[in-house]
Write a protein that holds these residues in place. Structure first.
Motif: not given
Length: 250
Positions: A1-16, A185-193
């Motif tokens: 889950l940590d690796y999946s989260l890190a990969t998605r964060f990499m894709l979200a952050w517009p670096a490189g 108004k409605k939304g949440s994040i799961l742990p490691n989400g």
């Protein structure tokens, strides 16, 4: 889950200029090659590749490790292809802003220009004993987006097409509702989400005056197996005209 989260964060952050996504296979011995490979196998007829599903625990279970499907296919894990689409749509013209974080519970959020909102929770790390196991409520967090109900690209099951071919149908996780003032108004994040919403990826639902979604259409929940991802890929490809299907890749 940590690796999946890190990969998605990499894709979200517009670096490189580009982002590289791992796509691997499991092995028992260091000398092992990819599944199906043996000495003098170059002339063998290739068979259909079946990938393992997205991990749901950290560390993964013994049952996951023992899965006969040796292709791990990280590039097809839930949310990865959705985040690849987000990165492509955002580009470098919409830099991160309005960053908010709480280091104690491990939650971070930021806007991408005026076109997207991203939030993530690191969850609980069994080795460092840091983080938490609670779902984080995003209510009242500010986004740059107009009123609407948005699909969470960070939990989509399959590839996400370009906006002009979008089906307004979420395939994984709960949508996020944004009000007139841009606040959630409605939304949440799961742990490691992770939650990632973009102005062009709304649902087919309507937003009621009571803050509830009406006529909401989704295909599955956040723990859908690999077969659901395959179904989402096939469905989205079938929806597209032939000229656009090359834009939906796996």
């Amino acid at each position: 889950l940590d690796y999946s989260l890190a990969t998605r964060f990499m894709l979200a952050w517009p670096a490189g200029d580009a982002a590289r996504i791992m796509s691997s296979y499991a092995w028992e011995y260091f000398e092992d090659g990819p599944p199906g490979i043996r000495p003098d196998s170059r002339q063998d007829v290739t068979s259909h590749v079946t990938c393992r599903g997205t991990p749901t625990t950290s560390p993964v279970t013994d049952a996951y490790e023992a899965d006969d499907n040796r292709f791990v296919c990280e590039h097809r894990w839930q949310g990865i292809l959705g985040m690849a689409r987000l990165r492509k749509q955002v580009g470098k013209d919409h830099p991160p802003n309005s960053q908010w974080q709480d280091d104690k519970i491990g939650v971070l959020s930021f806007n991408l220009g005026n076109v997207a909102f991203v939030a993530l929770s690191r969850g609980y790390n069994i080795h460092t004993k840091q983080g938490n196991t609670d779902t984080f409520d995003l209510e009242n967090k500010t986004t740059p987006l107009p009123k609407g109900t948005y699909c969470n690209l960070a939990s989509e099951l399959g590839p996400v097409p370009a906006p002009e071919f979008w089906s307004y149908l979420c395939t994984g996780g709960d949508p996020v509702v944004v009000g007139d003032d841009g606040e959630i108004k409605k939304g949440s994040i799961l742990p490691n989400g992770m939650v990632a919403i973009h102005k062009d990826y709304t649902t087919a639902s309507t937003w009621g005056e009571d803050g509830e979604d009406e006529d909401l259409v989704t295909l599955s929940d956040a723990t859908a197996p690999a077969s659901a991802a395959d179904a989402a890929v096939a469905r989205r490809r079938d929806e597209l005209p032939a000229s656009a299907r090359s834009d939906v890749v796996v």
